[in-house]
Design a protein around this motif. Sequence first.
Motif, PDB file in Angstrom:
ATOM      1  N   ASN A 285      91.769  53.519  47.358  1.00  0.00           N
ATOM      2  CA  ASN A 285      91.006  54.581  46.695  1.00  0.00           C
ATOM      3  C   ASN A 285      89.895  54.017  45.810  1.00  0.00           C
ATOM      4  O   ASN A 285      88.773  54.534  45.800  1.00  0.00           O
ATOM      5  N   ASN A 286      90.200  52.972  45.059  1.00  0.00           N
ATOM      6  CA  ASN A 286      89.197  52.382  44.176  1.00  0.00           C
ATOM      7  C   ASN A 286      88.090  51.688  44.965  1.00  0.00           C
ATOM      8  O   ASN A 286      86.930  51.665  44.541  1.00  0.00           O
TER       9      ASN A 286
ATOM     10  N   GLN B 202     102.224  51.884  46.595  1.00  0.00           N
ATOM     11  CA  GLN B 202     101.412  52.521  45.561  1.00  0.00           C
ATOM     12  C   GLN B 202     100.177  51.681  45.236  1.00  0.00           C
ATOM     13  O   GLN B 202      99.076  52.219  45.035  1.00  0.00           O
ATOM     14  N   LEU B 203     100.358  50.383  45.201  1.00  0.00           N
ATOM     15  CA  LEU B 203      99.248  49.476  44.906  1.00  0.00           C
ATOM     16  C   LEU B 203      98.218  49.499  46.023  1.00  0.00           C
ATOM     17  O   LEU B 203      97.007  49.471  45.772  1.00  0.00           O
ATOM     18  N   ALA B 204      98.688  49.569  47.264  1.00  0.00           N
ATOM     19  CA  ALA B 204      97.778  49.628  48.413  1.00  0.00           C
ATOM     20  C   ALA B 204      96.912  50.877  48.340  1.00  0.00           C
ATOM     21  O   ALA B 204      95.698  50.831  48.595  1.00  0.00           O
ATOM     22  N   ARG B 205      97.529  52.016  47.994  1.00  0.00           N
ATOM     23  CA  ARG B 205      96.762  53.260  47.861  1.00  0.00           C
ATOM     24  C   ARG B 205      95.749  53.133  46.719  1.00  0.00           C
ATOM     25  O   ARG B 205      94.603  53.569  46.848  1.00  0.00           O
TER      26      ARG B 205
ATOM     27  N   LEU C 175      90.446  62.833  53.663  1.00  0.00           N
ATOM     28  CA  LEU C 175      90.568  62.295  52.303  1.00  0.00           C
ATOM     29  C   LEU C 175      89.484  61.262  52.021  1.00  0.00           C
ATOM     30  O   LEU C 175      88.969  61.191  50.895  1.00  0.00           O
ATOM     31  N   LEU C 176      89.131  60.450  53.028  1.00  0.00           N
ATOM     32  CA  LEU C 176      88.074  59.452  52.865  1.00  0.00           C
ATOM     33  C   LEU C 176      86.746  60.124  52.538  1.00  0.00           C
ATOM     34  O   LEU C 176      86.057  59.750  51.575  1.00  0.00           O
ATOM     35  N   ARG C 177      86.377  61.113  53.338  1.00  0.00           N
ATOM     36  CA  ARG C 177      85.100  61.810  53.116  1.00  0.00           C
ATOM     37  C   ARG C 177      85.105  62.557  51.779  1.00  0.00           C
ATOM     38  O   ARG C 177      84.096  62.605  51.074  1.00  0.00           O
TER      39      ARG C 177
END
Length: 475
Positions: free
Chosen positions: A277-278, A270-273, A214-216
């Motif tokens: 992601n941002n 949810q905030l951590a994700r 997911l990171l890549r």
Amino acid sequence: MIYEETYRYLLTNVSSTELDACLYALLKMDWDGFVRASTTEIAEKIGTTKKYMNEIMKKFTSKVKGRFVFVPINTAEGAMYRFNIGKTGNMEFNQNTDRYCKKYNFFYTDSFRSLPINAKRLILMGAFRMSITKCEQVSIPVDSIVPNIKNKSILPFTKQRLIDAVNVINMSTLNEVVTVSIASNIFTRKEVIVLTFTKGTLDDYKSNYTERFLLRKKLYESGFQSFLSDEQCIEIEKVGKYIYTSLLRIEKENAKKHGGFSDANSTIVQLARFIYNNSIHKLALSLNSKFDQLSEPKQLSAYFSSIVYEIVLEEMAKYSHQAESVKSLLDNENLHKEICTNQLNRNVDYMEVYSIISPIKEKYKFLLHIARILENWCEEWVISRVTSLNNDINAVTVNPENKTIKKKRGWNSIEDGLNQRDSLRNLIFKRITKLNQWLIINGNAAVEVKERGHLLFQMKESLSSYFAITSNRIK
């Protein structure tokens, strides 16, 4: 990891193919507990039809013996399934208290998948004990497998089924990995099942690389076309895990001090994700021009961490201002009285109004709770950075020829260290000032300008004192 709760569920509640589906889902689970694999992919990997896989998902997304196995949830990325048996992802694992089974490679072979369910159950029991004992030969009392009046076991075994499972395993191609026998314990004279795994099986397990994929993927979608090495990804993932674990820890600490909220934990996850992601998106935008400067994994993670801090600070300002906006509404008691009187078509006193607007008060408290968690996180981040800098400055002060620290920091002298600390302080204050100015221009008109960004002002005052104290200590 196959946590104990998941393990016990698999022993008693699933068919042979359903067990394979769960094991594969665990291999494709992200930090939030979402399964990042389609039903088509799962069906293909476990060797079943898409039609049967859909039937399995229909069962798993309905209450089976009082609970869901997969919970369908609409997310920003679309509809996804969350694995609901055991702990979510890898974020809540406590190596001191949690019991688990590793995802051994043999679980994902045709040899294992071709076995009947009772044979799989027996091997899973042996694998779980192997993980706990760290020994490749384990024994399980027959009395704990076959139900009787004394043990009240709920396992679906009889003595004959157990014997059949042992024979099936030994006659299968999986006997290259594990052999099973029935023996008598020399001390208790009671029958035991002995599972002997081949040497090296204990360390022959699969790792979950879902987050790395997911990171890549996120980096590529955000415009970074090159490929990060595993070492670089690992450092970024460490920062990502820290976002989750530290925010959840602070939420728990604040809940003990000021009272908790039922939705706070899920909101923080949810905030951590969102923050992670941002931060990856912003990192991708920078990497195209700064990749050569950030080639070292530690340099990359430090840069990524500073991006995370900036985004957490922004989210803190937003939640804080939302709380200020709700408070401005709460403070207008006459307005609430007038609205309640008109709606109920009768005169109401302030006590009744107070009761009616209680949900708004809870909303204010909740927003403030989240804002304070983010504020605490930002302060911890700054203190951690400054403490590390000060320790190195002190070390170079004591020994001006300390080449290790100078090379690590890129310093030529003690003045470079002091300048770096001053630059960090100025950058932090600049970001806080910028957010305050943004609130002044774009904030809710219902909130007076002097009331906006109260937590930002508190943070700046606190950090100003901290920088002054630590600077004096260095001097």
